[in-house]
Design an enzyme around this catalytic site. Structure first.
Site, PDB file in Angstrom:
ATOM      1  CB  SER A  92      -0.957   0.020   1.199  1.00 33.50           C
ATOM      2  OG  SER A  92      -0.246   0.029   2.413  1.00 33.50           O
ATOM      3  CE  LYS A 107      -2.778   1.224   5.276  1.00 37.39           C
ATOM      4  NZ  LYS A 107      -2.621   0.618   3.939  1.00 37.39           N
TER       5      LYS A 107
END
EC number: 3.4.21.53
Length: 349
Positions: free
Chosen positions: A244, A289
Site C-alpha cells: 500500500s 491510516k
C-alpha cells in the site's frame, strides 16, 4: 439466608465466573490499529535516507510525503480474547475484523508475513518503474519466472529466476505479451520458450495442458515483470510489509528527481498501491491510516478513488482528502495545492 436466596447467590456467582472466563477466551478476530507513518523524503529508523538514488542528480524537499501503515493484534499464533475484541469495537480508532480477512484459512501467519514482504518488494519495484515512466526516463523490462508448479510441464525444466526472452521465436518484453499469445494456443499444443539462466541461453519446448478450469492452455509457470533501471534506487523501510505504500514511494522518487520541492513544504500523507504504468489501486485499513496521518501532522491525505467512500465516513478533523486515480494525477493535484492554481479532485461517495 433462605434456600431461594442462596440459590440465586450461587447462580449469580457462577454466571459472573463464566462471564469472566468467557471474556478471556481467544476469539477468531483481529484488531486493526493506526500504525507508524514515515516520511519518504526523510530518513528511516537507522538514520539513513528512506529512498536513496545513486547515479542521477537529486533535489531536496523539506516537506512530507508520508506513507501510512496499520498495525494489528491477534492472528492464528496469538488470538485476542473476547474482552479485547469488545473493547476494540467500542474504540473509534480500532477495527475488529474476522481473522480470515487478514489470515486466509489455508495460510499460516508465517506465510502471510512472507507474502507481505514479497508484496512490499514488488511494490517498491513497481513504484520505481511508475516514477521513471512519469518522468519519461527509459527503462528495460524483463520477464522472469517467479515460480514453477509441481507436476506441470515446466516442472524440472524451468526454475525461479529464469529470464524468458522469447516465445516460439518471437521476442518477449512483458508478461502481458506471453498471456496474450498463450490465449491463442490450444490445449496440447507445443510451445518453445527461450530462457536465460546464469548468462547462458537455452530453449525448452513444452506441451501445454489444461488449467484447473479445463479451458486454458498452461505450462505451469508464474511469471513477473522485472525492470532494469538506468541508475540505482534503494528503498529501505525495515520490516514493514504490504503493497500500500507504492503511490507515496513513486511520488517521493518523482520529487527527488525533479528540481524544486513538489510538496511546497506541506505535510502530505497518503496510501495506495501502484502499477508500473502509474495506476493507483485501493488498500485496506483506510480509517486507521488516516488517523495515523493526522496524528503525525498531515493536513492532506491522498486517497485511492475506491477507498473514498469509506474515507469520507471516518475522516479526522483537519485532514483534506484528495482523490488519487493515477500517479500523474497525484502529481498534478499536489502542484495545484502548492500553487493555488488548478482543480484538486476531492473524494466523493
Amino acid at each position: 439466608m433462605s434456600r431461594r436466596a442462596a440459590t440465586l447467590t450461587v447462580a449469580s456467582v457462577l454466571v459472573l465466573a463464566l462471564a469472566l472466563v468467557g471474556s478471556l477466551m481467544p476469539v477468531p478476530y483481529v484488531a486493526l490499529m493506526p500504525g507508524p507513518t514515515s516520511n519518504t523524503l526523510g530518513v528511516n529508523d537507522k538514520g539513513q535516507p528512506l529512498i536513496r538514488i545513486d547515479g542521477r542528480q537529486t533535489y531536496d524537499d523539506t516537506g512530507h510525503l508520508n506513507f501510512t501503515t496499520v498495525t494489528y493484534r491477534g492472528g492464528p499464533g496469538g488470538r485476542i480474547d473476547l474482552f479485547t475484541a469488545l473493547r476494540g469495537w467500542l474504540d473509534g480508532d480500532t477495527a475488529i475484523v474476522p481473522e480470515e480477512t487478514v489470515f486466509p484459512k489455508d495460510e499460516s501467519q508465517k506465510q502471510v508475513d512472507e507474502e507481505n514482504t514479497r508484496q512490499m518488494q514488488d511494490s517498491q519495484e513497481s513504484a520505481e518503474a511508475a516514477a521513471l515512466h512519469e518522468l519519461k526516463i527509459p527503462i528495460t523490462t524483463q520477464v522472469v519466472v517467479d515460480g514453477v508448479q509441481k507436476g506441470r510441464p515446466a516442472d524440472g525444466k524451468l526454475s525461479p529466476g529464469d529470464e524468458v526472452t522469447a516465445l516460439d521465436g518471437a521476442k518477449i518484453t512483458s508478461v502481458a505479451q506471453i498471456t496474450g499469445t498463450m490465449a491463442k494456443r490450444r490445449i496440447g499444443d507445443p510451445v518453445t520458450l527461450t530462457i536465460v539462466r546464469g548468462g547462458k541461453e537455452s530453449k525448452q519446448t513444452l506441451t501445454t495442458v489444461a488449467d484447473p478450469t479445463g479451458k486454458r492452455p498452461v505450462v505451469g509457470i508464474v511469471l513477473g515483470d522485472r525492470y532494469k533501471f538506468p541508475f540505482k534506487i534503494d528503498i529501505s523501510v525495515g520490516d514493514i510489509g504490504g503493497p500500500s505504500a507504492g503511490l507515496m514511494f513513486s511520488l517521493a522518487i518523482v520529487d527527488k528527481l525533479t528540481p524544486g520541492a513538489l510538496t511546497g513544504g506541506k505535510f502530505i500523507a497518503g496510501t495506495g498501491t501502484i502499477t508500473p504504468e502509474g495506476e493507483v489501486g485501493p488498500i485496506g485499513g483506510i480509517q486507521q491510516k488516516m488517523i495515523a496521518a493526522r496524528r503525525a501532522g498531515a493536513t492532506v491525505f491522498l486517497t485511492p478513488k475506491d477507498n473514498c467512500s469509506d474515507a469520507l465516513s471516518a475522516r479526522p478533523d483537519g485532514l483534506r482528502l484528495v482523490r488519487a486515480d493515477t500517479l500523474h494525477g497525484a502529481v498534478e493535484s499536489i502542484n495545484a495545492l502548492t500553487s493555488g492554481n488548478g482543480a484538486v479532485p476531492a473524494c466523493t461517495k
